[in-house]
Design a protein around this motif. Structure first.
Motif, PDB file in Angstrom:
ATOM      1  N   LEU A 105      -6.113   8.502  21.636  1.00  0.00           N
ATOM      2  CA  LEU A 105      -6.660   7.419  20.821  1.00  0.00           C
ATOM      3  C   LEU A 105      -8.138   7.155  21.100  1.00  0.00           C
ATOM      4  O   LEU A 105      -8.763   6.357  20.411  1.00  0.00           O
ATOM      5  CB  LEU A 105      -5.853   6.131  21.036  1.00  0.00           C
ATOM      6  CG  LEU A 105      -4.405   6.144  20.557  1.00  0.00           C
ATOM      7  CD1 LEU A 105      -3.740   4.794  20.818  1.00  0.00           C
ATOM      8  CD2 LEU A 105      -4.314   6.496  19.073  1.00  0.00           C
ATOM      9  N   ILE A 106      -8.673   7.802  22.110  1.00  0.00           N
ATOM     10  CA  ILE A 106     -10.081   7.586  22.472  1.00  0.00           C
ATOM     11  C   ILE A 106     -10.788   8.924  22.684  1.00  0.00           C
ATOM     12  O   ILE A 106     -11.667   9.049  23.545  1.00  0.00           O
ATOM     13  CB  ILE A 106     -10.213   6.705  23.737  1.00  0.00           C
ATOM     14  CG1 ILE A 106      -9.326   7.249  24.871  1.00  0.00           C
ATOM     15  CG2 ILE A 106      -9.869   5.259  23.431  1.00  0.00           C
ATOM     16  CD1 ILE A 106      -9.567   6.574  26.202  1.00  0.00           C
ATOM     17  N   GLN A 107     -10.436   9.930  21.902  1.00  0.00           N
ATOM     18  CA  GLN A 107     -11.018  11.261  22.077  1.00  0.00           C
ATOM     19  C   GLN A 107     -12.534  11.250  21.938  1.00  0.00           C
ATOM     20  O   GLN A 107     -13.242  11.881  22.716  1.00  0.00           O
ATOM     21  CB  GLN A 107     -10.394  12.238  21.078  1.00  0.00           C
ATOM     22  CG  GLN A 107      -8.951  12.611  21.412  1.00  0.00           C
ATOM     23  CD  GLN A 107      -8.370  13.595  20.421  1.00  0.00           C
ATOM     24  OE1 GLN A 107      -8.585  13.490  19.212  1.00  0.00           O
ATOM     25  NE2 GLN A 107      -7.618  14.554  20.907  1.00  0.00           N
ATOM     26  N   LEU A 158      -4.267   9.009  12.641  1.00  0.00           N
ATOM     27  CA  LEU A 158      -3.773   9.322  11.300  1.00  0.00           C
ATOM     28  C   LEU A 158      -4.894   9.602  10.306  1.00  0.00           C
ATOM     29  O   LEU A 158      -4.873  10.623   9.599  1.00  0.00           O
ATOM     30  CB  LEU A 158      -2.882   8.181  10.800  1.00  0.00           C
ATOM     31  CG  LEU A 158      -2.287   8.346   9.396  1.00  0.00           C
ATOM     32  CD1 LEU A 158      -1.443   9.611   9.317  1.00  0.00           C
ATOM     33  CD2 LEU A 158      -1.464   7.120   9.018  1.00  0.00           C
ATOM     34  N   LEU A 159      -5.867   8.711  10.215  1.00  0.00           N
ATOM     35  CA  LEU A 159      -6.909   8.859   9.199  1.00  0.00           C
ATOM     36  C   LEU A 159      -7.664  10.185   9.277  1.00  0.00           C
ATOM     37  O   LEU A 159      -7.941  10.793   8.236  1.00  0.00           O
ATOM     38  CB  LEU A 159      -7.887   7.682   9.275  1.00  0.00           C
ATOM     39  CG  LEU A 159      -7.485   6.442   8.476  1.00  0.00           C
ATOM     40  CD1 LEU A 159      -8.409   5.283   8.768  1.00  0.00           C
ATOM     41  CD2 LEU A 159      -7.468   6.748   6.988  1.00  0.00           C
ATOM     42  N   PRO A 160      -8.029  10.669  10.480  1.00  0.00           N
ATOM     43  CA  PRO A 160      -8.727  11.963  10.524  1.00  0.00           C
ATOM     44  C   PRO A 160      -7.907  13.129   9.973  1.00  0.00           C
ATOM     45  O   PRO A 160      -8.468  14.185   9.672  1.00  0.00           O
ATOM     46  CB  PRO A 160      -8.998  12.155  12.028  1.00  0.00           C
ATOM     47  CG  PRO A 160      -9.022  10.775  12.578  1.00  0.00           C
ATOM     48  CD  PRO A 160      -7.969  10.028  11.799  1.00  0.00           C
ATOM     49  N   ARG A 161      -6.597  12.963   9.828  1.00  0.00           N
ATOM     50  CA  ARG A 161      -5.733  14.036   9.330  1.00  0.00           C
ATOM     51  C   ARG A 161      -5.342  13.863   7.866  1.00  0.00           C
ATOM     52  O   ARG A 161      -4.739  14.772   7.282  1.00  0.00           O
ATOM     53  CB  ARG A 161      -4.462  14.107  10.191  1.00  0.00           C
ATOM     54  CG  ARG A 161      -4.734  14.595  11.596  1.00  0.00           C
ATOM     55  CD  ARG A 161      -3.582  14.349  12.543  1.00  0.00           C
ATOM     56  NE  ARG A 161      -3.800  15.015  13.817  1.00  0.00           N
ATOM     57  CZ  ARG A 161      -4.620  14.557  14.761  1.00  0.00           C
ATOM     58  NH1 ARG A 161      -5.256  13.408  14.574  1.00  0.00           N
ATOM     59  NH2 ARG A 161      -4.802  15.228  15.882  1.00  0.00           N
ATOM     60  N   LEU A 162      -5.651  12.733   7.284  1.00  0.00           N
ATOM     61  CA  LEU A 162      -5.173  12.442   5.934  1.00  0.00           C
ATOM     62  C   LEU A 162      -5.830  13.302   4.855  1.00  0.00           C
ATOM     63  O   LEU A 162      -5.252  13.487   3.777  1.00  0.00           O
ATOM     64  CB  LEU A 162      -5.381  10.963   5.597  1.00  0.00           C
ATOM     65  CG  LEU A 162      -4.318  10.007   6.131  1.00  0.00           C
ATOM     66  CD1 LEU A 162      -4.571   8.592   5.632  1.00  0.00           C
ATOM     67  CD2 LEU A 162      -2.915  10.460   5.726  1.00  0.00           C
ATOM     68  N   LYS A 163      -7.000  13.832   5.133  1.00  0.00           N
ATOM     69  CA  LYS A 163      -7.623  14.715   4.141  1.00  0.00           C
ATOM     70  C   LYS A 163      -6.726  15.913   3.866  1.00  0.00           C
ATOM     71  O   LYS A 163      -6.606  16.372   2.722  1.00  0.00           O
ATOM     72  CB  LYS A 163      -9.002  15.175   4.611  1.00  0.00           C
ATOM     73  CG  LYS A 163      -9.737  16.028   3.583  1.00  0.00           C
ATOM     74  CD  LYS A 163     -11.123  16.419   4.063  1.00  0.00           C
ATOM     75  CE  LYS A 163     -11.821  17.276   3.019  1.00  0.00           C
ATOM     76  NZ  LYS A 163     -13.186  17.677   3.458  1.00  0.00           N
ATOM     77  N   ASP A 164      -6.083  16.423   4.918  1.00  0.00           N
ATOM     78  CA  ASP A 164      -5.169  17.555   4.754  1.00  0.00           C
ATOM     79  C   ASP A 164      -4.013  17.176   3.833  1.00  0.00           C
ATOM     80  O   ASP A 164      -3.616  17.954   2.950  1.00  0.00           O
ATOM     81  CB  ASP A 164      -4.636  17.993   6.115  1.00  0.00           C
ATOM     82  CG  ASP A 164      -3.624  19.127   6.011  1.00  0.00           C
ATOM     83  OD1 ASP A 164      -4.055  20.278   5.786  1.00  0.00           O
ATOM     84  OD2 ASP A 164      -2.404  18.856   6.136  1.00  0.00           O
ATOM     85  N   THR A 166      -4.869   1.003  15.797  1.00  0.00           N
ATOM     86  CA  THR A 166      -5.640   2.051  16.457  1.00  0.00           C
ATOM     87  C   THR A 166      -5.075   3.429  16.166  1.00  0.00           C
ATOM     88  O   THR A 166      -5.818   4.395  15.964  1.00  0.00           O
ATOM     89  CB  THR A 166      -5.702   1.807  17.973  1.00  0.00           C
ATOM     90  OG1 THR A 166      -6.112   0.455  18.224  1.00  0.00           O
ATOM     91  CG2 THR A 166      -6.695   2.747  18.638  1.00  0.00           C
ATOM     92  N   PHE A 167      -3.761   3.549  16.133  1.00  0.00           N
ATOM     93  CA  PHE A 167      -3.135   4.825  15.775  1.00  0.00           C
ATOM     94  C   PHE A 167      -3.563   5.235  14.366  1.00  0.00           C
ATOM     95  O   PHE A 167      -3.854   6.406  14.112  1.00  0.00           O
ATOM     96  CB  PHE A 167      -1.608   4.701  15.850  1.00  0.00           C
ATOM     97  CG  PHE A 167      -0.873   5.989  15.571  1.00  0.00           C
ATOM     98  CD1 PHE A 167      -0.576   6.863  16.595  1.00  0.00           C
ATOM     99  CD2 PHE A 167      -0.485   6.318  14.275  1.00  0.00           C
ATOM    100  CE1 PHE A 167       0.109   8.056  16.337  1.00  0.00           C
ATOM    101  CE2 PHE A 167       0.185   7.497  14.005  1.00  0.00           C
ATOM    102  CZ  PHE A 167       0.483   8.365  15.048  1.00  0.00           C
ATOM    103  N   GLY A 168      -3.598   4.263  13.466  1.00  0.00           N
ATOM    104  CA  GLY A 168      -3.982   4.560  12.092  1.00  0.00           C
ATOM    105  C   GLY A 168      -5.411   5.056  11.971  1.00  0.00           C
ATOM    106  O   GLY A 168      -5.688   6.041  11.279  1.00  0.00           O
ATOM    107  N   ALA A 201       6.635   2.403   7.508  1.00  0.00           N
ATOM    108  CA  ALA A 201       5.786   1.861   8.577  1.00  0.00           C
ATOM    109  C   ALA A 201       5.697   2.855   9.721  1.00  0.00           C
ATOM    110  O   ALA A 201       6.643   3.613   9.985  1.00  0.00           O
ATOM    111  CB  ALA A 201       6.343   0.527   9.074  1.00  0.00           C
ATOM    112  N   ILE A 202       4.553   2.849  10.384  1.00  0.00           N
ATOM    113  CA  ILE A 202       4.404   3.575  11.642  1.00  0.00           C
ATOM    114  C   ILE A 202       4.215   2.524  12.723  1.00  0.00           C
ATOM    115  O   ILE A 202       3.309   1.696  12.636  1.00  0.00           O
ATOM    116  CB  ILE A 202       3.199   4.529  11.617  1.00  0.00           C
ATOM    117  CG1 ILE A 202       3.422   5.637  10.573  1.00  0.00           C
ATOM    118  CG2 ILE A 202       2.982   5.155  12.986  1.00  0.00           C
ATOM    119  CD1 ILE A 202       2.224   6.557  10.414  1.00  0.00           C
TER     120      ILE A 202
END
Length: 302
Positions: free
Chosen positions: A243-245, A109-115, A103-105, A144-145
């Motif tokens: 995690l549930i924004q 994490l994923l919404p920020r990976l474009k940066d 869920t963290f991923g 690992a995270i």
């Protein structure tokens, strides 16, 4: 020591013939002659000392031993093909294999990976779900995270953020109220998380409320599962709001009580000691810690 492995061409021919159960179709697929396929499979049978196909005038039929072997060979050939395409696609870039709690991923994490991709196009980041610690030596992971106390032998930990979960539920559970107190929440079905078995007990203790059934209720392994169960009015769940924004913004979930559960545990980036000097991991680690520092949680005690 010389490995006892058949030729790759024989294995490819066999896998194709087994999949089609036809030497003719295998020859067409591989752009070979039928006699070439026959020779490859005959040489493989000689090598193994096992009959892989029954031959007759009407064609071929794979044997039980052949069927079992073909399934294993197919898996290995698929793995070799994936690795080959991966290395061909790198073209001098660096690849990081990252294990991440699911869920963290997906939610943070994923919404920020474009940066990260825009800043460091030379680094490719591959993500794979892992919910618990493992031995890096037994896997292909570079880092690992995970959520915990950073006690992971042979690694260096980089703290990212606390969790600070709050009780959340479907809007219907509020019954027109702005919030629910701990006593009201205690009367609702409590959704439990497998990896946080004492979370509700700790939350009620913080509120100075004793609840005999604080560890009862259906258990789910992932926060995403808890969120879906809560959305479908199956109970109230303890979930970190970050995690549930989307669910909170859309009104599918609401915060039932703003008291957050604090913990010494946190999300960490774990890198094996032997890889801490790797440039790509240093680059990713610096970026990740920077992103976490920018993301301020109201109850984070870090």
């Amino acid at each position: 020591m010389r490995r006892k492995i058949p030729s790759t061409s024989a294995l490819v021919s066999f896998e194709s013939a087994a999949r089609h159960e036809s030497f003719t179709k295998a020859a067409q697929e591989l752009s070979l002659t039928q006699s070439a396929i026959c020779r490859q499979i005959a040489s493989l049978e000689d090598f193994l000392g096992v009959e892989l196909f029954k031959r007759s005038r009407r064609g071929v039929k794979i044997t039980d031993a052949g069927l079992s072997y073909s399934r294993r060979v197919a898996l290995q050939l698929d793995a070799v093909e994936r690795d080959t395409l991966s290395i061909m696609g790198q073209q001098g870039s660096s690849v990081i294999e990252l294990a991440v709690v699911p869920t963290f991923g997906t939610q943070w994490l994923l919404p920020r990976l474009k940066d990260f991709q825009m800043r460091h196009p030379e680094v490719t980041l591959n993500l794979t779900n892992r919910t618990r610690p493992f031995l890096f030596a037994d896997t292909d992971f570079d880092a690992a995270i995970y959520f915990g106390d950073a006690d992971w032998p042979g690694t260096r930990a980089y703290r990212l953020m606390s969790e600070n979960p709050m009780p959340v539920c479907a809007p219907a559970f509020l019954n027109g109220q702005d919030r629910l107190d701990a006593e009201q929440i205690a009367l609702l079905p409590l959704l439990q998380q497998t990896t946080r078995p004492y979370a509700w007990r700790q939350w009620f203790n913080d509120c100075q409320v004793q609840v005999p059934r604080d560890m009862t209720g259906p258990r789910y392994e992932l926060f995403s599962m808890l969120a879906q169960a809560a959305i479908h009015e199956m109970g109230v769940a303890l979930i970190p709001p970050f995690l549930i924004q989307r669910e909170l913004e859309e009104g599918r979930l609401v915060i039932a009580n703003s008291h957050a559960l604090t913990s010494l545990k946190a999300y960490h980036l774990m890198i094996p000691e032997r890889k801490t000097a790797t440039v790509s991991l240093q680059t990713f680690g610096n970026w990740l810690v920077e992103q976490a520092q920018r993301f301020k949680l109201p109850h984070d005690k870090a």
